[in-house]
Design an enzyme around this catalytic site. Structure first.
Site, PDB file in Angstrom:
ATOM      1  N   PRO A 156     -10.039  -3.110  19.865  1.00 26.79           N
ATOM      2  CA  PRO A 156      -9.746  -3.190  18.437  1.00 26.79           C
ATOM      3  C   PRO A 156      -9.639  -4.657  18.007  1.00 26.79           C
ATOM      4  CG  PRO A 156      -7.726  -2.791  19.664  1.00 26.79           C
ATOM      5  CD  PRO A 156      -8.854  -2.856  20.691  1.00 26.79           C
ATOM      6  N   SER A 157      -9.702  -4.897  16.716  1.00 32.10           N
ATOM      7  CA  SER A 157      -9.436  -6.269  16.231  1.00 32.10           C
ATOM      8  C   SER A 157      -7.946  -6.516  16.162  1.00 32.10           C
ATOM      9  CB  SER A 157     -10.012  -6.476  14.826  1.00 32.10           C
ATOM     10  OG  SER A 157     -11.396  -6.405  14.838  1.00 32.10           O
TER      11      SER A 157
ATOM     12  N   HIS B 288      -2.409  -3.050  17.494  1.00 34.02           N
ATOM     13  CA  HIS B 288      -1.329  -2.104  17.173  1.00 34.02           C
ATOM     14  C   HIS B 288      -2.068  -0.780  17.070  1.00 34.02           C
ATOM     15  CE1 HIS B 288       2.332  -0.606  14.986  1.00 34.02           C
ATOM     16  NE2 HIS B 288       1.424   0.312  14.680  1.00 34.02           N
ATOM     17  N   LEU B 289      -1.642   0.223  17.834  1.00 40.54           N
ATOM     18  CA  LEU B 289      -2.489   1.420  17.943  1.00 40.54           C
ATOM     19  C   LEU B 289      -2.771   2.050  16.582  1.00 40.54           C
ATOM     20  CD1 LEU B 289      -3.800   3.085  20.340  1.00 40.54           C
ATOM     21  CD2 LEU B 289      -2.188   4.850  19.633  1.00 40.54           C
ATOM     22  N   HIS B 290      -4.045   2.291  16.322  1.00 41.21           N
ATOM     23  CA  HIS B 290      -4.464   2.934  15.072  1.00 41.21           C
ATOM     24  C   HIS B 290      -5.694   3.785  15.338  1.00 41.21           C
ATOM     25  CE1 HIS B 290      -6.461  -1.029  15.260  1.00 41.21           C
ATOM     26  NE2 HIS B 290      -7.504  -0.372  14.766  1.00 41.21           N
TER      27      HIS B 290
ATOM     28  N   HIS C 216     -10.974   2.411  18.413  1.00 40.26           N
ATOM     29  CA  HIS C 216     -11.881   1.343  18.837  1.00 40.26           C
ATOM     30  C   HIS C 216     -11.367   0.714  20.123  1.00 40.26           C
ATOM     31  CE1 HIS C 216     -13.757   0.204  14.690  1.00 40.26           C
ATOM     32  NE2 HIS C 216     -14.490   1.098  15.348  1.00 40.26           N
ATOM     33  N   TYR C 217     -12.286   0.399  21.015  1.00 42.66           N
ATOM     34  CA  TYR C 217     -11.949  -0.465  22.122  1.00 42.66           C
ATOM     35  C   TYR C 217     -13.082  -1.487  22.235  1.00 42.66           C
ATOM     36  CZ  TYR C 217      -9.919  -2.368  26.234  1.00 42.66           C
ATOM     37  OH  TYR C 217      -9.308  -3.237  27.096  1.00 42.66           O
TER      38      TYR C 217
ATOM     39  N   HIS D 123      -9.134   5.722  13.548  1.00 45.44           N
ATOM     40  CA  HIS D 123     -10.045   5.726  12.408  1.00 45.44           C
ATOM     41  C   HIS D 123     -10.456   7.165  12.072  1.00 45.44           C
ATOM     42  CE1 HIS D 123     -10.999   1.315  12.961  1.00 45.44           C
ATOM     43  NE2 HIS D 123     -10.479   1.620  14.136  1.00 45.44           N
TER      44      HIS D 123
ATOM     45  N   GLU E  21       0.814  -1.229   0.000  1.00 46.35           N
ATOM     46  CA  GLU E  21       0.000   0.000   0.000  1.00 46.35           C
ATOM     47  C   GLU E  21       0.845   1.275   0.000  1.00 46.35           C
ATOM     48  OE1 GLU E  21      -3.611  -0.082   2.407  1.00 46.35           O
ATOM     49  OE2 GLU E  21      -3.233  -2.167   2.942  1.00 46.35           O
TER      50      GLU E  21
HETATM   51  P1  M7G Z   1      -9.969  -2.367  14.271  1.00 43.18           P
HETATM   52  O1  M7G Z   1     -10.609  -1.386  15.164  1.00 43.18           O
HETATM   53  O2  M7G Z   1      -8.735  -3.048  14.784  1.00 43.18           O
HETATM   54  O3  M7G Z   1     -10.929  -3.527  13.889  1.00 43.18           O
HETATM   55  O4  M7G Z   1      -9.657  -1.592  12.933  1.00 43.18           O
HETATM   56  P2  M7G Z   1     -12.232  -3.668  13.002  1.00 43.18           P
HETATM   57  O5  M7G Z   1     -11.741  -4.252  11.677  1.00 43.18           O
HETATM   58  O6  M7G Z   1     -13.031  -4.685  13.758  1.00 43.18           O
HETATM   59  O7  M7G Z   1     -12.852  -2.330  12.887  1.00 43.18           O
HETATM   60  C1  M7G Z   1      -8.821  -2.068  11.939  1.00 43.18           C
HETATM   61  C2  M7G Z   1      -9.094  -1.266  10.676  1.00 43.18           C
HETATM   62  O8  M7G Z   1      -8.091  -1.586   9.736  1.00 43.18           O
HETATM   63  C3  M7G Z   1     -10.437  -1.585  10.039  1.00 43.18           C
HETATM   64  O9  M7G Z   1     -11.128  -0.382   9.752  1.00 43.18           O
HETATM   65  C4  M7G Z   1     -10.055  -2.371   8.788  1.00 43.18           C
HETATM   66  O10 M7G Z   1     -10.963  -2.166   7.717  1.00 43.18           O
HETATM   67  C5  M7G Z   1      -8.688  -1.815   8.469  1.00 43.18           C
HETATM   68  N1  M7G Z   1      -7.837  -2.776   7.759  1.00 43.18           N
HETATM   69  C6  M7G Z   1      -7.717  -4.088   8.034  1.00 43.18           C
HETATM   70  N2  M7G Z   1      -6.806  -4.648   7.184  1.00 43.18           N
HETATM   71  C7  M7G Z   1      -6.430  -6.044   7.207  1.00 43.18           C
HETATM   72  C8  M7G Z   1      -6.330  -3.646   6.376  1.00 43.18           C
HETATM   73  C9  M7G Z   1      -5.373  -3.610   5.317  1.00 43.18           C
HETATM   74  O11 M7G Z   1      -4.742  -4.591   4.927  1.00 43.18           O
HETATM   75  N3  M7G Z   1      -5.161  -2.376   4.759  1.00 43.18           N
HETATM   76  C10 M7G Z   1      -5.848  -1.254   5.150  1.00 43.18           C
HETATM   77  N4  M7G Z   1      -5.581  -0.101   4.518  1.00 43.18           N
HETATM   78  N5  M7G Z   1      -6.750  -1.267   6.152  1.00 43.18           N
HETATM   79  C11 M7G Z   1      -6.998  -2.459   6.752  1.00 43.18           C
END
Ligand code: M7G
Length: 325
Positions: free
Chosen positions: A259-260, A263-265, A256-257, A267, A173
């Site tokens: 998260p799936s 690793h801190l991210h 999100h809490y 949205h 990406e």
């Molecule tokens: P989360 O809160 O950990 O879990 O967010 P959720 O999927 O239950 O919301 C992870 C976010 O990463 C989600 O919005 C996914 O759509 C996004 N995501 C997951 N993957 C595997 C990828 C990826 O490979 N590339 C990108 N750009 N986003 C991803």
């Protein structure tokens, strides 16, 4: 509408898409084509969201199947293409006409009737469970519950976050990066989320992945992380305004809490878009998180946090065993 999104796909990706193929992480040769996949069952569907989640499999040469998850989703209308829907010659079948009311069913040409297909391959059991329709329960997790139940569970799990490292290391990406602050402690990468096809702004969805690797979730955050969080908030808003013309006041920026992926991210979604996971039981606005930490460095190591869990999730069973549900 503000300046439209800028599709920036590479030619090879477009070629692959034409062939229904998918690139392996890092842009290696095509791993499979969509037509190699066989549908096993529908995991979940939503008539409202026009999306269906499928458990599929790819049959290998020796006849054994490897699991895949396929998400098929009708894409939102693109404003500039709507006039074509009425004008272009197509089969428009009149279903009903009564006084001033009538309904037609249109069969638009392919460019006006796209379906986005997201594939997870090979998919783990956890991916399949994630999309299976299930009863959901709310958990109220105290700090002690986190330490005694959730943390050991997270540490025992191996839900791969390789995709995150691929983005941070520019192995996947890289051409989609909207903004990067390269600082190892206080920097991050902002990319379009997997869920957004970038064709329209109505469902704008980006995700900021921090460079630091040890922050699992909201629970780990302290005042030490304020410079990082402020960078994500400020620079993320500026980058989205510059690239997509959407002002910070029209963005929902949250963590999100649970998260799936641990690793801190953060949205970033269009305020007008009812994004999955943006409801009160899961989303924590980044601006509020920053204020809470500025008031009390150990805020997230003190308070109870609520989150939803599906009844079949192993973590739910752990809370049940501990008599917490
Ligand atoms: P989360 O809160 O950990 O879990 O967010 P959720 O999927 O239950 O919301 C992870 C976010 O990463 C989600 O919005 C996914 O759509 C996004 N995501 C997951 N993957 C595997 C990828 C990826 O490979 N590339 C990108 N750009 N986003 C991803």
């Amino acid at each position: 509408m503000a300046e439209g999104p800028q599709p920036k796909r590479k030619r090879e990706e477009e070629e692959e898409e034409k062939n229904g193929g998918a690139a392996a992480p890092g842009g290696a040769a095509a791993a499979f084509t969509l037509s190699d996949l066989r549908v096993r069952r529908v995991l979940r569907e939503s008539a409202r969201d026009k999306v269906v989640f499928l458990h599929a499999e790819k049959i290998g040469l020796s006849g054994e199947g490897t699991d895949a998850v396929v998400i098929l989703e009708k894409t939102p209308f693109q404003e500039e293409k709507i006039p074509d829907l009425l004008k272009k010659p197509m089969n428009a079948e009149l279903q009903m006409h009564n006084d001033i009311y009538c309904t037609f069913y249109l069969s638009p040409p392919p460019e006006l009737s796209e379906i986005k297909a997201t594939v997870v391959y090979p998919a783990t059991e956890k991916h399949i469970q994630k999309y299976l329709r299930q009863e959901v329960h709310l958990i109220r997790e105290t700090w002690e519950d986190y330490k005694n139940i959730t943390l050991p569970f997270i540490q025992s799990q191996s839900f791969s976050i390789q995709w995150v490292y691929n983005i941070l290391e520019k192995k996947a990406e890289a051409d989609r990066i909207v903004h990067e602050n390269p600082d190892p402690s206080n920097g991050f990468v902002l990319v379009p989320d997997l869920k957004w096809n970038q064709n329209q702004l109505d469902d704008l969805y980006l995700i900021a992945l921090v460079h630091r690797r040890e922050i699992k979730s909201l629970r780990d955050l302290t005042a030490e992380h304020l410079p990082l969080l402020r960078n994500v908030l400020q620079e993320g808003k500026e980058a989205i305004a510059k690239r997509f013309g959407v002002p910070g006041s029209q963005l929902r920026i949250y963590l999100h809490y649970q998260p799936s992926y641990h690793h801190l991210h953060v949205h970033f979604t269009a305020l007008g878009y009812d994004a999955p996971g943006s409801s009160v039981e899961r989303a924590h606005l980044l601006a509020d998180v920053i204020d809470n930490l500025a008031m009390d460095s150990t805020y997230y190591q003190k308070r109870a946090l609520t989150f939803p869990l599906r009844a079949d999730e192993p973590l739910f069973k752990k809370f049940q065993e501990a008599g917490k549900v």
